[in-house]
Scaffold this motif. Structure first.
Motif, PDB file in Angstrom:
ATOM      1  N   GLU A  65      -5.489 -16.277   9.848  1.00 35.61           N
ATOM      2  CA  GLU A  65      -5.255 -15.283   8.815  1.00 35.61           C
ATOM      3  C   GLU A  65      -4.922 -13.942   9.461  1.00 35.61           C
ATOM      4  OE1 GLU A  65      -5.552 -15.730   5.509  1.00 35.61           O
ATOM      5  OE2 GLU A  65      -6.472 -17.724   5.540  1.00 35.61           O
ATOM      6  N   ILE A  66      -3.914 -13.295   8.951  1.00 35.11           N
ATOM      7  CA  ILE A  66      -3.720 -11.880   9.262  1.00 35.11           C
ATOM      8  C   ILE A  66      -4.363 -11.120   8.102  1.00 35.11           C
ATOM      9  CG2 ILE A  66      -2.045 -10.021   9.642  1.00 35.11           C
ATOM     10  CD1 ILE A  66      -1.836 -12.193  11.801  1.00 35.11           C
ATOM     11  N   ALA A  67      -5.230 -10.173   8.429  1.00 34.18           N
ATOM     12  CA  ALA A  67      -5.879  -9.362   7.394  1.00 34.18           C
ATOM     13  C   ALA A  67      -5.396  -7.916   7.534  1.00 34.18           C
ATOM     14  CB  ALA A  67      -7.398  -9.442   7.540  1.00 34.18           C
ATOM     15  N   PRO A  68      -4.439  -7.502   6.708  1.00 34.29           N
ATOM     16  CA  PRO A  68      -3.956  -6.117   6.813  1.00 34.29           C
ATOM     17  C   PRO A  68      -5.077  -5.127   6.501  1.00 34.29           C
ATOM     18  CG  PRO A  68      -2.440  -7.475   5.526  1.00 34.29           C
ATOM     19  CD  PRO A  68      -3.692  -8.279   5.706  1.00 34.29           C
ATOM     20  N   SER A  69      -5.201  -4.106   7.344  1.00 36.55           N
ATOM     21  CA  SER A  69      -6.249  -3.086   7.156  1.00 36.55           C
ATOM     22  C   SER A  69      -5.638  -1.853   6.497  1.00 36.55           C
ATOM     23  CB  SER A  69      -6.854  -2.694   8.497  1.00 36.55           C
ATOM     24  OG  SER A  69      -7.627  -1.528   8.328  1.00 36.55           O
ATOM     25  N   ILE A  70      -6.138  -1.552   5.303  1.00 36.57           N
ATOM     26  CA  ILE A  70      -5.558  -0.417   4.563  1.00 36.57           C
ATOM     27  C   ILE A  70      -5.959   0.943   5.133  1.00 36.57           C
ATOM     28  CG2 ILE A  70      -5.167  -1.607   2.368  1.00 36.57           C
ATOM     29  CD1 ILE A  70      -7.928  -0.069   1.613  1.00 36.57           C
ATOM     30  N   LEU A  71      -6.787   0.941   6.192  1.00 34.34           N
ATOM     31  CA  LEU A  71      -7.109   2.218   6.840  1.00 34.34           C
ATOM     32  C   LEU A  71      -5.828   2.928   7.284  1.00 34.34           C
ATOM     33  CD1 LEU A  71      -9.490   4.009   7.852  1.00 34.34           C
ATOM     34  CD2 LEU A  71      -9.269   2.843  10.059  1.00 34.34           C
ATOM     35  N   ALA A  72      -4.805   2.145   7.621  1.00 35.46           N
ATOM     36  CA  ALA A  72      -3.563   2.731   8.121  1.00 35.46           C
ATOM     37  C   ALA A  72      -2.556   3.021   7.008  1.00 35.46           C
ATOM     38  CB  ALA A  72      -2.934   1.790   9.150  1.00 35.46           C
ATOM     39  N   ALA A  73      -2.937   2.732   5.752  1.00 30.27           N
ATOM     40  CA  ALA A  73      -2.004   2.949   4.641  1.00 30.27           C
ATOM     41  C   ALA A  73      -2.165   4.367   4.086  1.00 30.27           C
ATOM     42  CB  ALA A  73      -2.280   1.918   3.545  1.00 30.27           C
ATOM     43  N   ASP A  74      -1.281   4.723   3.176  1.00 30.87           N
ATOM     44  CA  ASP A  74      -1.364   6.016   2.490  1.00 30.87           C
ATOM     45  C   ASP A  74      -2.458   5.902   1.425  1.00 30.87           C
ATOM     46  OD1 ASP A  74      -1.052   8.252   0.961  1.00 30.87           O
ATOM     47  OD2 ASP A  74       1.068   7.920   0.508  1.00 30.87           O
ATOM     48  N   PHE A  75      -3.551   6.655   1.592  1.00 30.74           N
ATOM     49  CA  PHE A  75      -4.681   6.535   0.670  1.00 30.74           C
ATOM     50  C   PHE A  75      -4.332   6.975  -0.755  1.00 30.74           C
ATOM     51  CE2 PHE A  75      -8.697   6.421   3.601  1.00 30.74           C
ATOM     52  CZ  PHE A  75      -8.232   5.243   4.154  1.00 30.74           C
ATOM     53  N   ALA A  76      -3.244   7.694  -0.915  1.00 33.73           N
ATOM     54  CA  ALA A  76      -2.836   8.083  -2.267  1.00 33.73           C
ATOM     55  C   ALA A  76      -2.034   6.969  -2.949  1.00 33.73           C
ATOM     56  CB  ALA A  76      -2.009   9.369  -2.227  1.00 33.73           C
ATOM     57  N   ALA A  77      -1.751   5.908  -2.226  1.00 32.55           N
ATOM     58  CA  ALA A  77      -0.929   4.831  -2.794  1.00 32.55           C
ATOM     59  C   ALA A  77      -1.447   3.474  -2.315  1.00 32.55           C
ATOM     60  CB  ALA A  77       0.532   5.026  -2.379  1.00 32.55           C
ATOM     61  N   LEU A  78      -2.746   3.270  -2.441  1.00 32.64           N
ATOM     62  CA  LEU A  78      -3.327   2.028  -1.906  1.00 32.64           C
ATOM     63  C   LEU A  78      -2.883   0.789  -2.673  1.00 32.64           C
ATOM     64  CD1 LEU A  78      -6.989   2.971  -0.885  1.00 32.64           C
ATOM     65  CD2 LEU A  78      -5.014   2.522   0.586  1.00 32.64           C
ATOM     66  N   GLY A  79      -2.738   0.934  -3.997  1.00 33.44           N
ATOM     67  CA  GLY A  79      -2.299  -0.208  -4.802  1.00 33.44           C
ATOM     68  C   GLY A  79      -0.943  -0.706  -4.326  1.00 33.44           C
ATOM     69  N   GLU A  80      -0.056   0.240  -4.107  1.00 32.83           N
ATOM     70  CA  GLU A  80       1.280  -0.089  -3.614  1.00 32.83           C
ATOM     71  C   GLU A  80       1.214  -0.753  -2.237  1.00 32.83           C
ATOM     72  OE1 GLU A  80       4.636   3.010  -3.028  1.00 32.83           O
ATOM     73  OE2 GLU A  80       3.669   3.340  -4.989  1.00 32.83           O
ATOM     74  N   ALA A  81       0.349  -0.235  -1.379  1.00 34.45           N
ATOM     75  CA  ALA A  81       0.206  -0.800  -0.029  1.00 34.45           C
ATOM     76  C   ALA A  81      -0.230  -2.259  -0.111  1.00 34.45           C
ATOM     77  CB  ALA A  81      -0.806   0.015   0.782  1.00 34.45           C
ATOM     78  N   VAL A  82      -1.213  -2.537  -0.955  1.00 31.88           N
ATOM     79  CA  VAL A  82      -1.706  -3.912  -1.087  1.00 31.88           C
ATOM     80  C   VAL A  82      -0.595  -4.809  -1.644  1.00 31.88           C
ATOM     81  CG1 VAL A  82      -3.337  -5.370  -2.333  1.00 31.88           C
ATOM     82  CG2 VAL A  82      -4.127  -3.243  -1.282  1.00 31.88           C
ATOM     83  N   ARG A  83       0.079  -4.325  -2.668  1.00 31.31           N
ATOM     84  CA  ARG A  83       1.161  -5.136  -3.251  1.00 31.31           C
ATOM     85  C   ARG A  83       2.272  -5.401  -2.238  1.00 31.31           C
ATOM     86  NH1 ARG A  83      -0.484  -2.535  -7.826  1.00 31.31           N
ATOM     87  NH2 ARG A  83       0.817  -0.710  -7.444  1.00 31.31           N
ATOM     88  N   SER A  84       2.488  -4.442  -1.341  1.00 29.75           N
ATOM     89  CA  SER A  84       3.596  -4.596  -0.389  1.00 29.75           C
ATOM     90  C   SER A  84       3.389  -5.777   0.560  1.00 29.75           C
ATOM     91  CB  SER A  84       3.795  -3.306   0.415  1.00 29.75           C
ATOM     92  OG  SER A  84       2.780  -3.155   1.396  1.00 29.75           O
ATOM     93  N   VAL A  85       2.141  -6.225   0.732  1.00 25.81           N
ATOM     94  CA  VAL A  85       1.914  -7.350   1.656  1.00 25.81           C
ATOM     95  C   VAL A  85       1.539  -8.648   0.929  1.00 25.81           C
ATOM     96  CG1 VAL A  85       1.322  -5.923   3.656  1.00 25.81           C
ATOM     97  CG2 VAL A  85      -0.493  -6.608   2.064  1.00 25.81           C
ATOM     98  N   GLU A  86       1.422  -8.593  -0.403  1.00 22.90           N
ATOM     99  CA  GLU A  86       0.959  -9.783  -1.132  1.00 22.90           C
ATOM    100  C   GLU A  86       1.885 -10.980  -0.967  1.00 22.90           C
ATOM    101  OE1 GLU A  86       0.107  -8.362  -5.090  1.00 22.90           O
ATOM    102  OE2 GLU A  86      -2.052  -8.275  -4.656  1.00 22.90           O
ATOM    103  N   ARG A  87       3.182 -10.734  -0.935  1.00 35.24           N
ATOM    104  CA  ARG A  87       4.116 -11.865  -0.901  1.00 35.24           C
ATOM    105  C   ARG A  87       4.167 -12.577   0.460  1.00 35.24           C
ATOM    106  NH1 ARG A  87       8.852 -10.269   1.685  1.00 35.24           N
ATOM    107  NH2 ARG A  87       9.169  -8.027   1.722  1.00 35.24           N
ATOM    108  N   THR A  88       3.452 -12.069   1.443  1.00 34.43           N
ATOM    109  CA  THR A  88       3.454 -12.712   2.764  1.00 34.43           C
ATOM    110  C   THR A  88       2.495 -13.895   2.831  1.00 34.43           C
ATOM    111  OG1 THR A  88       1.663 -11.322   3.601  1.00 34.43           O
ATOM    112  CG2 THR A  88       3.907 -10.495   3.897  1.00 34.43           C
TER     113      THR A  88
END
Ligand code: DX5
Ligand code: ZN
Length: 229
Positions: free
Chosen positions: A8-31
């Motif tokens: 499993e690759i587990a993307p860590s949202i620590l490196a994402a834009d905290f003002a757009a976390l929903g978008e960050a999560v959605r951006s990797v869902e299709r993988t």
């Protein structure tokens, strides 16, 4: 699709834009990733403050992926219930952060979550010896926790191999997760040493196309798995 059901690759949202976390999560869902790694820091156990319970509750509404909550906080047993109620699926506590590791792990399980025990680079695997039969996950830190974007500490590979050996000899079932400095350059030897879950923050969310970055890590991890002894 994920490269391999064992990895499993587990993307860590620590490196994402905290003002757009929903978008960050959605951006990797299709993988095909199944876990989103969420780093909670209290400014005491680690020299940084990140996010807390309300953010986990918001993420819970934003995704159906499992939330893999990594508590880098002192005396985590004070907050296990709150994170579980907020929607965490996996909760990992640090061996170094509590005098009551066994109790903390039992609390996580009582809440219906999967339980992890984490160790910093300076902490030997043997300190988890008495809980290995009780955990679903062992998290091997490959940086000193507190910040994303640090360089991978290669000593983690020896610890992962040691855990794999202990798991086999003891007929145990815990997964081995590695966290910190995982990139396209460092991932192969870590997979070969026996890691099951690879956390990746900077190498995913600092890229223009996070999904493509995850897919590349999945591909490299899958290749390295074929070379595992
Ligand atoms: C570090 C955190 C990691 C962090 C990893 O203290 O526990 O999960 O997000 O970040 P990268 O992948 O950038 O090293
Ligand atoms: Zn983490």
């Amino acid at each position: 699709m994920a490269t391999h059901p064992q990895l499993e690759i587990a993307p860590s949202i620590l490196a994402a834009d905290f003002a757009a976390l929903g978008e960050a999560v959605r951006s990797v869902e299709r993988t095909g990733v199944r876990l989103i790694h969420v780093d909670v820091m209290d400014g005491h156990f680690v020299p940084n403050i990140s996010i807390g319970v309300p953010v986990v509750a918001s993420l819970r509404k934003a995704t159906r992926l499992d939330l893999d909550v990594h508590l880098m906080i002192e005396s985590p047993e004070r907050y296990i219930g709150a994170f579980a109620q907020a929607g965490a699926n996996w909760i990992t506590v640090h061996q170094e952060a509590t005098a009551h590791l066994n109790r903390a792990i039992a609390q996580i399980r009582e809440q219906g979550c999967r339980a992890g025990g984490a160790i910093n680079p300076g902490t030997p695997v043997s300190t988890l010896g008495e809980v290995l039969q009780d955990v679903d996950l062992v998290l091997v830190m490959s940086v000193n926790p507190g910040f994303g974007g640090q360089s991978f500490w290669p000593g983690a590979e020896r610890k992962i191999a040691e855990l794999r050996e202990l798991r086999m000899r003891g007929g145990l079932k815990f997964l081995i997760e590695v966290d910190g400095g995982i990139t396209a350059e460092t991932i192969a030897p870590v997979v070969r040493s026996g890691a099951d879950i690879l956390v990746a923050g900077t190498s995913v969310f600092h890229k223009q196309d996070p999904a493509a970055a995850v897919q590349e890590l999945q591909r490299l991890a899958g290749e390295a798995l074929l070379q595992r002894a």
